[in-house]
Design a protein around this motif. Structure first.
Motif, mmCIF file in Angstrom:
data_model
loop_
_atom_site.group_PDB
_atom_site.id
_atom_site.type_symbol
_atom_site.label_atom_id
_atom_site.label_comp_id
_atom_site.label_asym_id
_atom_site.label_seq_id
_atom_site.Cartn_x
_atom_site.Cartn_y
_atom_site.Cartn_z
ATOM 1 N N SER A 1 0.462 9.800 5.453
ATOM 2 C CA SER A 1 -1.129 9.064 5.591
ATOM 3 C C SER A 1 -1.338 9.003 6.902
ATOM 4 N N HIS B 1 0.857 -1.126 -0.024
ATOM 5 C CA HIS B 1 0.242 0.096 -0.019
ATOM 6 C C HIS B 1 0.906 1.305 0.036
ATOM 7 N N HIS C 1 1.093 4.286 -2.942
ATOM 8 C CA HIS C 1 0.852 5.740 -2.651
ATOM 9 C C HIS C 1 2.232 6.290 -3.411
ATOM 10 N N MET D 1 -4.048 3.706 -7.570
ATOM 11 C CA MET D 1 -2.654 3.251 -7.215
ATOM 12 C C MET D 1 -2.547 1.904 -7.074
ATOM 13 N N ASP E 1 -6.771 6.994 -0.016
ATOM 14 C CA ASP E 1 -6.814 5.955 -0.586
ATOM 15 C C ASP E 1 -7.405 5.414 -1.680
HETATM 16 ZN ZN ZN Z 1 -3.095 5.106 2.397
#
Ligand code: ZN
Ligand code: KG4
Length: 322
Positions: free
Chosen positions: A127, A103, A107, A294, A290
């Motif tokens: 984040s 994750h 980003h 991505m 989010d």
């Molecule tokens: Zn995130």
């Protein structure tokens, strides 16, 4: 690899995207309702429902993907398992490969896809769970120069917001309140780790929470939000400058992650990049938070570069960038 479906279920938003090369065909984010913080089990259930319904709609409207990418970690373990099980089951029945991706890496890599930001670039990842400055050399090759030793910056926004009675997530609420500020210099905050590469936010969080509470007047709250947001923006921008000088000057800077949606933070970073002769890019706000795009994008780059798929890969709550 033609069509790639990306699904993101690391926390409380279900992100689903379909891309074909540089074309973004679909990118939807279904926001969940959590009153004062994410309830993990509820989040996982909602992902399950959203994925089953929305993926079917997207495929009916367009076509079956050739690859499915999902978030392997870090995040809430229940939510991650829902995404991973869905993706692997889908891949198996559709006879296509699946790929689990990180994750944080997603980003960090998104600016390279949407704006073609050239490697190497210096990325400020801010984040809800992470705060770091990373030199992005190429896909899969990263060097971390700075990290938070305690809280992540988004987490501090959320906790400080809750303390004055604002809804979750707190970051956008603080940004909204800050626009109503009149007395811009009333509140002052400490700054930790000024002469150090890393960040620390827990002292700031405690100091911020001690200065004000839910009973304050709306105007005091707005003034507080302005000063707090401005202080954080300066801390982040100064640290980017410090790391940039340490490395010897990187001509491209980016910021990503939910907190990068904040326009005051964007403004301060922009000024700092200009001062340091760097080009600066932040994705549009809806792509800072989010999203499935991505994940599809990182799946595409990783599959093209490493070609690996992995039915045996396990979701991991603690998964690290490197
Ligand atoms: Zn995130
Ligand atoms: O990247 P993200 O959507 O999820 C994680 O990977 O953690 O980031 C969520 C975080 C939350 O803490 C939220 O309060 C913060 O990003 N955030 C903001 C803004 N929009 C979202 N913080 C400050 N200003 C905003 N406009």
């Amino acid at each position: 690899m033609k069509h790639i479906l990306g699904i993101e279920t690391s926390c409380d938003d279900t992100g689903i995207a379909l891309i074909k090369g540089n074309e973004i065909i679909e990118n939807i984010v279904l926001k969940q309702e959590h009153k004062s913080g994410v309830i993990p089990e509820y989040a996982a259930r909602e992902h399950h429902i959203a994925l089953s319904l929305e993926v079917e709609k997207i495929i009916k409207k367009h076509q079956k993907p050739d690859l499915i990418a999902y978030t392997q970690g870090p995040g809430l373990i229940g939510s991650l398992f829902v995404g991973a099980c869905f993706a692997k089951g889908f891949a198996y029945s559709a006879k296509i490969p699946s790929i689990g991706v990180n994750h944080l890496e997603a980003h960090i890599i998104l600016p390279h896809y949407i704006e073609n930001v050239p490697f190497p670039y210096l990325c400020l990842l801010i984040s809800g769970g992470h705060t770091m400055i990373v030199l992005v050399k190429e896909i899969g090759c990263y060097e971390i120069f700075s990290q938070s030793l305690d809280d992540a910056v988004g987490e501090v926004f959320d906790k400080v917001a809750r303390n004055i009675g604002l809804a979750y997530p707190g970051g956008p609420e603080i940004e909204k309140e800050a626009k109503k500020a009149l007395n811009l210099n009333f509140f002052e905050f400490p700054r930790a780790m000024e002469n150090n590469d890393d960040f620390s936010f827990s002292g700031l969080k405690t100091a911020a929470i001690r200065q004000i509470n839910k009973e304050a007047t709306p105007q005091k709250k707005a003034d507080f939000c302005y000063a707090f947001q401005n202080h954080v923006a300066e801390m982040l921008a100064d640290k980017m400058e410090r790391i940039n000088s340490k490395i010897g000057g990187i001509p491209s800077w980016v910021a990503s992650g939910g907190v990068a949606a904040n326009q005051a933070i964007k403004g301060k970073l922009n000024q700092k990049a200009l001062k340091n002769n760097a080009n600066f890019f932040i994705p549009p706000p809806q792509l800072c938070t989010d999203n499935g795009l991505m994940i599809a994008v990182l799946g595409k780059f990783r599959f093209e570069k490493f070609g690996k798929t992995d039915l045996s890969l396990r979701p991991s709550a603690q998964s690290r960038l490197i």
